[in-house]
Design a protein around this motif. Structure first.
Motif, PDB file in Angstrom:
ATOM      1  N   TYR A  86     -24.725 -30.678 -57.711  1.00 26.53           N
ATOM      2  CA  TYR A  86     -25.087 -30.087 -57.990  1.00 26.53           C
ATOM      3  C   TYR A  86     -26.140 -29.893 -56.383  1.00 26.53           C
ATOM      4  CZ  TYR A  86     -28.997 -32.892 -60.014  1.00 26.53           C
ATOM      5  OH  TYR A  86     -29.163 -34.205 -60.435  1.00 26.53           O
ATOM      6  N   PRO A  87     -26.051 -29.175 -55.954  1.00 26.82           N
ATOM      7  CA  PRO A  87     -26.375 -27.907 -55.723  1.00 26.82           C
ATOM      8  C   PRO A  87     -25.244 -27.250 -55.154  1.00 26.82           C
ATOM      9  CG  PRO A  87     -27.865 -27.925 -53.752  1.00 26.82           C
ATOM     10  CD  PRO A  87     -27.529 -29.114 -54.446  1.00 26.82           C
ATOM     11  N   ARG A  88     -24.639 -26.221 -55.475  1.00 24.91           N
ATOM     12  CA  ARG A  88     -23.614 -25.320 -55.457  1.00 24.91           C
ATOM     13  C   ARG A  88     -23.257 -25.326 -54.081  1.00 24.91           C
ATOM     14  NH1 ARG A  88     -22.777 -19.954 -57.979  1.00 24.91           N
ATOM     15  NH2 ARG A  88     -23.809 -18.579 -55.667  1.00 24.91           N
ATOM     16  N   ASN A  89     -22.542 -25.055 -53.022  1.00 24.25           N
ATOM     17  CA  ASN A  89     -22.212 -24.302 -52.161  1.00 24.25           C
ATOM     18  C   ASN A  89     -20.456 -23.354 -51.525  1.00 24.25           C
ATOM     19  OD1 ASN A  89     -19.425 -26.439 -51.416  1.00 24.25           O
ATOM     20  ND2 ASN A  89     -21.211 -27.686 -51.848  1.00 24.25           N
ATOM     21  N   ASN A  90     -20.586 -23.468 -50.928  1.00 22.27           N
ATOM     22  CA  ASN A  90     -18.895 -22.738 -50.995  1.00 22.27           C
ATOM     23  C   ASN A  90     -17.396 -23.003 -50.882  1.00 22.27           C
ATOM     24  OD1 ASN A  90     -20.553 -20.168 -51.289  1.00 22.27           O
ATOM     25  ND2 ASN A  90     -21.002 -20.088 -49.448  1.00 22.27           N
ATOM     26  N   ILE A  91     -18.089 -24.212 -50.280  1.00 20.57           N
ATOM     27  CA  ILE A  91     -15.973 -25.237 -50.290  1.00 20.57           C
ATOM     28  C   ILE A  91     -15.864 -25.601 -52.362  1.00 20.57           C
ATOM     29  CG2 ILE A  91     -15.174 -27.475 -49.965  1.00 20.57           C
ATOM     30  CD1 ILE A  91     -17.321 -25.745 -47.980  1.00 20.57           C
ATOM     31  N   SER A  92     -14.578 -24.945 -52.305  1.00 26.33           N
ATOM     32  CA  SER A  92     -13.843 -24.673 -53.210  1.00 26.33           C
ATOM     33  C   SER A  92     -12.642 -26.363 -53.157  1.00 26.33           C
ATOM     34  CB  SER A  92     -13.083 -23.856 -54.043  1.00 26.33           C
ATOM     35  OG  SER A  92     -12.427 -23.671 -52.690  1.00 26.33           O
ATOM     36  N   SER A  93     -12.346 -26.615 -52.667  1.00 29.29           N
ATOM     37  CA  SER A  93     -11.370 -27.841 -52.388  1.00 29.29           C
ATOM     38  C   SER A  93     -11.307 -28.700 -51.346  1.00 29.29           C
ATOM     39  CB  SER A  93     -10.014 -27.201 -52.880  1.00 29.29           C
ATOM     40  OG  SER A  93      -9.569 -26.307 -52.128  1.00 29.29           O
ATOM     41  N   CYS A  94     -10.451 -30.065 -51.371  1.00 28.46           N
ATOM     42  CA  CYS A  94     -10.799 -30.974 -49.471  1.00 28.46           C
ATOM     43  C   CYS A  94     -10.148 -31.728 -50.218  1.00 28.46           C
ATOM     44  CB  CYS A  94     -12.360 -31.404 -49.393  1.00 28.46           C
ATOM     45  SG  CYS A  94     -12.401 -32.296 -48.064  1.00 28.46           S
ATOM     46  N   MET A  95      -8.669 -31.197 -50.187  1.00 26.90           N
ATOM     47  CA  MET A  95      -7.382 -32.372 -50.835  1.00 26.90           C
ATOM     48  C   MET A  95      -6.509 -33.027 -49.195  1.00 26.90           C
ATOM     49  SD  MET A  95      -6.320 -30.710 -53.877  1.00 26.90           S
ATOM     50  CE  MET A  95      -5.874 -29.062 -53.274  1.00 26.90           C
ATOM     51  N   GLY A  96      -5.100 -33.603 -49.162  1.00 29.31           N
ATOM     52  CA  GLY A  96      -4.863 -34.180 -48.622  1.00 29.31           C
ATOM     53  C   GLY A  96      -3.718 -34.964 -48.797  1.00 29.31           C
ATOM     54  N   TYR A  97      -2.820 -34.654 -47.707  1.00 32.80           N
ATOM     55  CA  TYR A  97      -1.179 -35.074 -47.901  1.00 32.80           C
ATOM     56  C   TYR A  97      -1.117 -35.758 -46.493  1.00 32.80           C
ATOM     57  CZ  TYR A  97      -0.548 -30.376 -45.255  1.00 32.80           C
ATOM     58  OH  TYR A  97      -0.294 -29.797 -44.351  1.00 32.80           O
ATOM     59  N   PRO A  98       0.690 -36.737 -47.082  1.00 33.28           N
ATOM     60  CA  PRO A  98       1.001 -37.418 -46.000  1.00 33.28           C
ATOM     61  C   PRO A  98       1.676 -36.729 -45.452  1.00 33.28           C
ATOM     62  CG  PRO A  98       1.605 -38.307 -47.797  1.00 33.28           C
ATOM     63  CD  PRO A  98       0.922 -37.247 -47.828  1.00 33.28           C
ATOM     64  N   ASP A  99       1.923 -37.686 -43.505  1.00 31.74           N
ATOM     65  CA  ASP A  99       2.450 -36.972 -42.570  1.00 31.74           C
ATOM     66  C   ASP A  99       4.212 -37.037 -43.452  1.00 31.74           C
ATOM     67  OD1 ASP A  99       5.108 -36.179 -40.952  1.00 31.74           O
ATOM     68  OD2 ASP A  99       3.267 -36.960 -38.999  1.00 31.74           O
ATOM     69  N   ILE A 100       4.797 -36.870 -43.956  1.00 29.37           N
ATOM     70  CA  ILE A 100       6.599 -36.993 -44.764  1.00 29.37           C
ATOM     71  C   ILE A 100       7.417 -36.355 -44.264  1.00 29.37           C
ATOM     72  CG2 ILE A 100       7.199 -33.366 -44.433  1.00 29.37           C
ATOM     73  CD1 ILE A 100       7.789 -36.542 -47.593  1.00 29.37           C
ATOM     74  N   LEU A 101       7.328 -36.489 -42.136  1.00 23.62           N
ATOM     75  CA  LEU A 101       8.455 -36.709 -41.029  1.00 23.62           C
ATOM     76  C   LEU A 101       8.540 -38.658 -41.071  1.00 23.62           C
ATOM     77  CD1 LEU A 101      10.831 -34.907 -40.035  1.00 23.62           C
ATOM     78  CD2 LEU A 101       9.110 -34.658 -37.970  1.00 23.62           C
ATOM     79  N   TYR A 102       6.812 -38.747 -40.948  1.00 26.52           N
ATOM     80  CA  TYR A 102       7.075 -40.249 -41.101  1.00 26.52           C
ATOM     81  C   TYR A 102       7.715 -40.480 -41.470  1.00 26.52           C
ATOM     82  CZ  TYR A 102       4.495 -44.402 -40.208  1.00 26.52           C
ATOM     83  OH  TYR A 102       4.173 -45.574 -39.834  1.00 26.52           O
TER      84      TYR A 102
END
Length: 622
Positions: free
Chosen positions: A472-488
């Motif tokens: 709390y308190p609430r904001n408008n951001i729902s998600s924040c996620m990552g993933y790696p550079d698969i080509l590397y």
């Protein structure tokens, strides 16, 4: 003479009382309780204090011996066990032991469990005892914020046969910080169910069913202060998780029920988690200062109800009406609750090699753009609870916090993660996340039983690595996620690929062994991370980041408070027999492989004294 004999008879009566009746303290008030096996014959109360001491009260429907303890991995070898009971003559026995192998129980040299009482009535035995969270005995397992694997057992009499008695195991979080008495229902409240209506579950291993449902229509602001699962009884093993996502009020939503992640992308709309439940969880009540807001122009009017079914047996003809029950009230809290989804973005760029004893994956959240995406300054996030989520190969999850490149600490973790126990867990203290901070989620997987690559995906046989932070308190951001550079990663594994799709396909040509597994883990951590940030209105922005090392805090000092007993030999595979010589501390094993009785120290000297008085009285009366 009559007066003397009367006095002696009275003293003999007192001496025959069970030893636990002398100076027994008032039982402590223990906040937490649960049945540990399906027939409700084993009931556990427990609590912990600021002195890092945990107290247990085990109530078992038997008049024989009882046992309780911890397993390192759900199996018996290495388990930390206490055994106790009441003999037919009223004396008691109790001892701190450990399991050596499938047939050997051995006494701990260091006795670190402190017995408070053992009592018995016509039907049950109750054992009250305590221990420090971390003792200095290598045979005692630490009690931490990880999921504990509890072991309980009992017999029908006092001939202790640990390996032949009835035995049960259960996963449980012991380090809880809010009990039922810490939360009360408001004077005025209502309930509202978000459920599927007689949904025909297909005969498929995995099914994600989604539908869109309006929230309660209220004329003024209300708060959802509690939620609980409503599972169709015969489908308790079928429902894997239930998530409720808040929809932006500008969203155009479909009707009916369909596959959440199938050909119609509209059924994947709405990504801000409102409430969530997973297998093993129970109801959850928000703290007194915060709850989920409904009824204002800024609050969602509709939600997406997502139910994940795991029909491994491919059973046909299953009908389900499961869902979530909301409790809401006009009695408002100070703050509105939000949920931030962090971890690894779920799609095949996330992979776990086969045959891995341990493989760590990472997902990064960089919150530096939260203010801009939120449309206004984001207040500090006060995180008060969390829900960790992986699938079957997950063995551990942790989330770390960084500010200006420096680690502040561990937000939450479970290094003994159990797929069958996924629940919302309270933080010990509210933790502050500021815009600009980084949140790094690390998941540890084991795939020794798999011959092919495990990819990220929705199926239970796929994998996920997620941490839901309740704040709390609430904001408008729902998600924040990552993933790696698969080509590397593919190039580092000496595979040719020109884009992400080819890189994913190329992983199947890697000769996976211990060396290549470790290379993959190393380069996936070194690779650039793509960080995806999404709002409740489905706005999305990508940025990049790097995975930092996670520093593990030092252990708190252990507590060495026990007496040290000399031991030799092991328990016989059939169990233990009661010895006749009393002692202050019961032992599981001795040179004669016996469990010894605990007796009150003054008992023998007083008995000898009374016997002397009887002899004198007899001589006096001649």
């Amino acid at each position: 003479m009559a007066v003397l004999l009367s006095t002696i008879k009275g003293m003999l009566f007192l001496l025959l009382l069970p030893c636990f009746c002398f100076g027994q303290p008032a039982p402590p008030l223990l906040r937490f309780s649960i049945f540990l096996e399906p027939a409700n014959r084993v009931y556990l109360h427990w609590d912990h204090d600021e002195e890092e001491m945990m107290t247990f009260e085990l109530q078992v429907h038997t008049t024989g011996w009882v046992a309780f303890g911890f397993s390192p991995d759900g199996e018996l070898p290495g388990s930390d066990i206490v055994i106790g009971g009441v003999f037919p003559n009223g004396s008691i026995y109790f001892s701190d032991c450990h399991v050596v192998d499938q047939a050997t129980l051995e006494e701990d040299e260091s006795q670190d469990y402190q017995l408070l009482s053992v009592t018995e009535n016509e039907t049950s035995t109750t054992m009250l005892f305590k221990r420090h969270l971390r003792t200095c005995d290598p045979n005692d397992l630490d009690i931490t914020t990880d999921t504990a694997r509890l072991v309980t057992a009992f017999g029908t009499d006092d001939t202790v046969q640990f390996f032949k008695g009835q035995r049960f195991s259960r996963s449980l979080l012991l380090m809880r910080y809010r009990g039922p008495s810490d939360s009360t229902d408001p004077k005025i409240f209502f309930t509202y169910d978000l459920r599927l209506d007689n949904f025909a579950v297909p005969a498929e291993e995995t099914k994600y069913a989604c539908t869109f449902i309006p929230l309660p229509r209220v004329k003024q602001k209300h708060h959802i202060y509690k939620f609980e699962p409503v599972i169709t009884p015969h489908n308790i093993t079928l429902v894997h998780h239930i998530l409720v996502y808040a929809c932006g009020n500008a969203s155009v939503l479909p009707s009916s029920i369909d596959d959440c992640y199938g050909p119609n992308p509209d059924f994947a709309l709405c990504s801000q988690v409102l409430v969530g439940w997973a297998v093993g969880g129970e109801s959850y009540q928000y703290p007194e200062e915060a709850a989920v807001s409904i009824g204002t122009p800024w609050d969602p009017q509709y939600v997406r109800l997502e139910i994940h079914y795991s029909n491994f047996d491919l059973l046909p003809g299953l009908i389900d009406s499961s869902g979530i029950r909301l409790y809401y009230t006009p009695e408002l809290r100070k703050y509105d609750v939000g949920v931030l989804q962090t971890g690894i973005f779920t799609f095949p760029v996330h992979f776990i090699p086969p045959g891995a004893e341990s493989y760590r994956s990472y997902g990064l959240c960089n919150s530096s753009q939260f203010d801009e995406m939120n449309g206004m300054l984001v207040p500090d996030l006060h995180v008060f609870a969390y829900l960790l989520h992986t699938h079957l190969s997950g063995r551990g999850v942790k989330a770390a916090q960084y500010r200006n490149g420096e680690q502040l600490g561990i937000i939450c973790e479970d290094n003994k993660y159990d797929f069958s126990l996924q629940e919302v867990r309270d933080m010990k203290e509210t933790l502050t996340v500021r815009p600009g901070d980084e949140i790094l989620v690390e998941c540890n997987f084991q795939t020794l039983d798999r011959s092919g690559i495990t990819y990220g995906g929705p199926s239970t046989m796929n994998e996920m690595c997620l941490t839901f932070l309740f704040y709390y308190p609430r904001n408008n951001i729902s998600s924040c996620m990552g993933y790696p550079d698969i080509l590397y990663i593919a190039h580092a594994l000496k595979q040719e690929a020109s884009d992400a799709v080819e890189a994913i396909m190329a992983l199947d040509f890697v000769d996976w062994d211990n060396e290549t597994v470790k290379i993959a883990e190393k380069v996936a951590k070194e690779a650039d991370q793509v960080v995806m940030i999404k709002t409740i209105n489905e706005l999305q922005r990508n940025e990049t980041g790097l995975i930092r090392d996670i520093s593990i805090p030092e252990w708190s000092p252990c507590h060495n408070i026990s007496g040290h007993l000399s031991i030799s030999g092991h328990l016989s595979p059939s169990g233990l027999r009661a010895a006749t010589n009393p002692c202050l501390t019961a032992v599981c094993t001795s040179e004669s492989s016996t469990l010894r009785e605990t007796a009150s120290p003054p008992l023998l000297p007083l008995t000898q004294l009374v016997f002397s008085w009887l002899v004198l009285a007899s001589e006096y009366g001649k």
